[in-house]
Design a protein around this motif. Sequence first.
Motif, PDB file in Angstrom:
ATOM      1  N   ILE A  10       0.836  -1.206   0.000  1.00 34.44           N
ATOM      2  CA  ILE A  10       0.000   0.000   0.000  1.00 34.44           C
ATOM      3  C   ILE A  10       0.868   1.251   0.000  1.00 34.44           C
ATOM      4  O   ILE A  10       0.619   2.188  -0.764  1.00 34.44           O
ATOM      5  CB  ILE A  10      -0.980  -0.025   1.192  1.00 34.44           C
ATOM      6  CG1 ILE A  10      -2.028  -1.124   0.972  1.00 34.44           C
ATOM      7  CG2 ILE A  10      -1.649   1.331   1.394  1.00 34.44           C
ATOM      8  CD1 ILE A  10      -2.884  -1.438   2.179  1.00 34.44           C
ATOM      9  N   LEU A  11       1.915   1.274   0.821  1.00 35.47           N
ATOM     10  CA  LEU A  11       2.813   2.439   0.856  1.00 35.47           C
ATOM     11  C   LEU A  11       3.503   2.660  -0.488  1.00 35.47           C
ATOM     12  O   LEU A  11       3.616   3.801  -0.960  1.00 35.47           O
ATOM     13  CB  LEU A  11       3.854   2.280   1.958  1.00 35.47           C
ATOM     14  CG  LEU A  11       3.367   2.494   3.375  1.00 35.47           C
ATOM     15  CD1 LEU A  11       4.475   2.166   4.373  1.00 35.47           C
ATOM     16  CD2 LEU A  11       2.886   3.931   3.567  1.00 35.47           C
ATOM     17  N   LEU A  12       3.958   1.582  -1.106  1.00 33.87           N
ATOM     18  CA  LEU A  12       4.617   1.710  -2.408  1.00 33.87           C
ATOM     19  C   LEU A  12       3.637   2.177  -3.480  1.00 33.87           C
ATOM     20  O   LEU A  12       3.988   2.987  -4.344  1.00 33.87           O
ATOM     21  CB  LEU A  12       5.274   0.379  -2.795  1.00 33.87           C
ATOM     22  CG  LEU A  12       6.479  -0.005  -1.931  1.00 33.87           C
ATOM     23  CD1 LEU A  12       6.814  -1.479  -2.107  1.00 33.87           C
ATOM     24  CD2 LEU A  12       7.678   0.873  -2.249  1.00 33.87           C
ATOM     25  N   ALA A  13       2.407   1.681  -3.435  1.00 35.56           N
ATOM     26  CA  ALA A  13       1.395   2.139  -4.394  1.00 35.56           C
ATOM     27  C   ALA A  13       1.058   3.608  -4.166  1.00 35.56           C
ATOM     28  O   ALA A  13       0.943   4.384  -5.122  1.00 35.56           O
ATOM     29  CB  ALA A  13       0.140   1.276  -4.292  1.00 35.56           C
ATOM     30  N   LEU A  14       0.913   4.009  -2.900  1.00 36.44           N
ATOM     31  CA  LEU A  14       0.635   5.424  -2.612  1.00 36.44           C
ATOM     32  C   LEU A  14       1.803   6.312  -3.025  1.00 36.44           C
ATOM     33  O   LEU A  14       1.599   7.412  -3.554  1.00 36.44           O
ATOM     34  CB  LEU A  14       0.306   5.613  -1.129  1.00 36.44           C
ATOM     35  CG  LEU A  14      -1.022   5.003  -0.670  1.00 36.44           C
ATOM     36  CD1 LEU A  14      -1.161   5.130   0.854  1.00 36.44           C
ATOM     37  CD2 LEU A  14      -2.203   5.644  -1.381  1.00 36.44           C
ATOM     38  N   GLY A  15       3.031   5.842  -2.828  1.00 38.77           N
ATOM     39  CA  GLY A  15       4.202   6.591  -3.286  1.00 38.77           C
ATOM     40  C   GLY A  15       4.206   6.732  -4.798  1.00 38.77           C
ATOM     41  O   GLY A  15       4.544   7.788  -5.339  1.00 38.77           O
ATOM     42  N   THR A  16       3.814   5.668  -5.480  1.00 39.20           N
ATOM     43  CA  THR A  16       3.714   5.706  -6.936  1.00 39.20           C
ATOM     44  C   THR A  16       2.675   6.731  -7.378  1.00 39.20           C
ATOM     45  O   THR A  16       2.909   7.522  -8.296  1.00 39.20           O
ATOM     46  CB  THR A  16       3.351   4.307  -7.489  1.00 39.20           C
ATOM     47  OG1 THR A  16       4.343   3.366  -7.065  1.00 39.20           O
ATOM     48  CG2 THR A  16       3.251   4.314  -8.997  1.00 39.20           C
ATOM     49  N   ILE A  17       1.538   6.737  -6.705  1.00 37.07           N
ATOM     50  CA  ILE A  17       0.493   7.717  -7.023  1.00 37.07           C
ATOM     51  C   ILE A  17       1.013   9.131  -6.795  1.00 37.07           C
ATOM     52  O   ILE A  17       0.825  10.020  -7.630  1.00 37.07           O
ATOM     53  CB  ILE A  17      -0.781   7.456  -6.199  1.00 37.07           C
ATOM     54  CG1 ILE A  17      -1.451   6.164  -6.672  1.00 37.07           C
ATOM     55  CG2 ILE A  17      -1.755   8.633  -6.301  1.00 37.07           C
ATOM     56  CD1 ILE A  17      -2.564   5.667  -5.762  1.00 37.07           C
ATOM     57  N   GLY A  60      -1.839   2.677 -12.808  1.00 34.47           N
ATOM     58  CA  GLY A  60      -1.287   1.392 -12.405  1.00 34.47           C
ATOM     59  C   GLY A  60      -1.358   1.178 -10.905  1.00 34.47           C
ATOM     60  O   GLY A  60      -1.713   0.090 -10.426  1.00 34.47           O
ATOM     61  N   ALA A  61      -1.038   2.214 -10.145  1.00 36.62           N
ATOM     62  CA  ALA A  61      -1.051   2.092  -8.682  1.00 36.62           C
ATOM     63  C   ALA A  61      -2.477   2.009  -8.139  1.00 36.62           C
ATOM     64  O   ALA A  61      -2.750   1.226  -7.224  1.00 36.62           O
ATOM     65  CB  ALA A  61      -0.305   3.258  -8.052  1.00 36.62           C
ATOM     66  N   ALA A  64      -3.637  -1.467  -8.749  1.00 33.46           N
ATOM     67  CA  ALA A  64      -3.062  -2.406  -7.780  1.00 33.46           C
ATOM     68  C   ALA A  64      -3.777  -2.305  -6.437  1.00 33.46           C
ATOM     69  O   ALA A  64      -4.072  -3.318  -5.804  1.00 33.46           O
ATOM     70  CB  ALA A  64      -1.569  -2.145  -7.616  1.00 33.46           C
ATOM     71  N   LEU A  65      -4.063  -1.079  -6.004  1.00 31.82           N
ATOM     72  CA  LEU A  65      -4.768  -0.900  -4.731  1.00 31.82           C
ATOM     73  C   LEU A  65      -6.178  -1.478  -4.788  1.00 31.82           C
ATOM     74  O   LEU A  65      -6.640  -2.113  -3.830  1.00 31.82           O
ATOM     75  CB  LEU A  65      -4.833   0.578  -4.353  1.00 31.82           C
ATOM     76  CG  LEU A  65      -3.531   1.204  -3.869  1.00 31.82           C
ATOM     77  CD1 LEU A  65      -3.665   2.723  -3.791  1.00 31.82           C
ATOM     78  CD2 LEU A  65      -3.115   0.626  -2.526  1.00 31.82           C
ATOM     79  N   LEU A  66      -6.880  -1.259  -5.894  1.00 33.42           N
ATOM     80  CA  LEU A  66      -8.253  -1.761  -6.012  1.00 33.42           C
ATOM     81  C   LEU A  66      -8.295  -3.283  -6.077  1.00 33.42           C
ATOM     82  O   LEU A  66      -9.152  -3.908  -5.454  1.00 33.42           O
ATOM     83  CB  LEU A  66      -8.936  -1.160  -7.242  1.00 33.42           C
ATOM     84  CG  LEU A  66      -9.275   0.323  -7.168  1.00 33.42           C
ATOM     85  CD1 LEU A  66      -9.810   0.807  -8.512  1.00 33.42           C
ATOM     86  CD2 LEU A  66     -10.266   0.597  -6.052  1.00 33.42           C
ATOM     87  N   VAL A  74       2.648  -7.254  -8.471  1.00 38.17           N
ATOM     88  CA  VAL A  74       3.723  -7.699  -9.370  1.00 38.17           C
ATOM     89  C   VAL A  74       3.686  -6.867 -10.650  1.00 38.17           C
ATOM     90  O   VAL A  74       4.730  -6.452 -11.163  1.00 38.17           O
ATOM     91  CB  VAL A  74       3.619  -9.218  -9.678  1.00 38.17           C
ATOM     92  CG1 VAL A  74       4.481  -9.607 -10.875  1.00 38.17           C
ATOM     93  CG2 VAL A  74       4.019 -10.022  -8.457  1.00 38.17           C
ATOM     94  N   VAL A  75       2.492  -6.617 -11.176  1.00 36.46           N
ATOM     95  CA  VAL A  75       2.369  -5.787 -12.381  1.00 36.46           C
ATOM     96  C   VAL A  75       2.903  -4.382 -12.105  1.00 36.46           C
ATOM     97  O   VAL A  75       3.632  -3.820 -12.929  1.00 36.46           O
ATOM     98  CB  VAL A  75       0.910  -5.754 -12.894  1.00 36.46           C
ATOM     99  CG1 VAL A  75       0.750  -4.740 -14.013  1.00 36.46           C
ATOM    100  CG2 VAL A  75       0.487  -7.135 -13.359  1.00 36.46           C
ATOM    101  N   LEU A  76       2.570  -3.814 -10.949  1.00 39.40           N
ATOM    102  CA  LEU A  76       3.098  -2.494 -10.597  1.00 39.40           C
ATOM    103  C   LEU A  76       4.623  -2.564 -10.496  1.00 39.40           C
ATOM    104  O   LEU A  76       5.324  -1.666 -10.981  1.00 39.40           O
ATOM    105  CB  LEU A  76       2.477  -1.996  -9.292  1.00 39.40           C
ATOM    106  CG  LEU A  76       2.837  -0.571  -8.872  1.00 39.40           C
ATOM    107  CD1 LEU A  76       2.452   0.448  -9.943  1.00 39.40           C
ATOM    108  CD2 LEU A  76       2.159  -0.246  -7.544  1.00 39.40           C
ATOM    109  N   GLY A  77       5.135  -3.629  -9.901  1.00 37.43           N
ATOM    110  CA  GLY A  77       6.586  -3.810  -9.835  1.00 37.43           C
ATOM    111  C   GLY A  77       7.206  -3.932 -11.220  1.00 37.43           C
ATOM    112  O   GLY A  77       8.309  -3.439 -11.461  1.00 37.43           O
ATOM    113  N   ALA A  78       6.496  -4.583 -12.139  1.00 37.56           N
ATOM    114  CA  ALA A  78       6.992  -4.707 -13.511  1.00 37.56           C
ATOM    115  C   ALA A  78       7.049  -3.345 -14.197  1.00 37.56           C
ATOM    116  O   ALA A  78       7.969  -3.081 -14.983  1.00 37.56           O
ATOM    117  CB  ALA A  78       6.114  -5.677 -14.306  1.00 37.56           C
TER     118      ALA A  78
END
Length: 124
Positions: A10-17, A60-61, A64-66, A74-78
């Motif tokens: 969640i933190l990595l996705a929020l950072g991406t956003i 993308g982020a 991933a969160l939804l 993994v897709v976000l990491g890709a």
Amino acid sequence: MDLIANGLNILLALGTIGLGLFGLLRPVQTMEYIGVAATDDTGLAKSEVRAASGGVWVGGAIGALLIGSPVAYVVLGALWAGAAIGRGMSVMFDKANTGKPVIFFAVEVVFAVLLLGINLPALF
């Protein structure tokens, strides 16, 4: 998935956003920061920054969160790994080996390694 892994995702996705919002909402400032300029007045440069430096990352982020599954992260990491590969090529071939390109490369690698390292094992 355990609580720590889920929290990191969640933190990595929020950072991406957060990073993506800068490109999405502030394309001119993004272009100034990275040192690119429009060569005409068609709006294509700003459109490209909003899409590639903003919308792709935000979308993308959020996706991933939804979805919230290891596959989504993994897709976000890709996405991050793809950015790191492109930036790494630039560092090697375009002599972009000091300052911002190296810092951006490091950030991309960290996000990719964390997202893939946390979530790939959950797929096997």
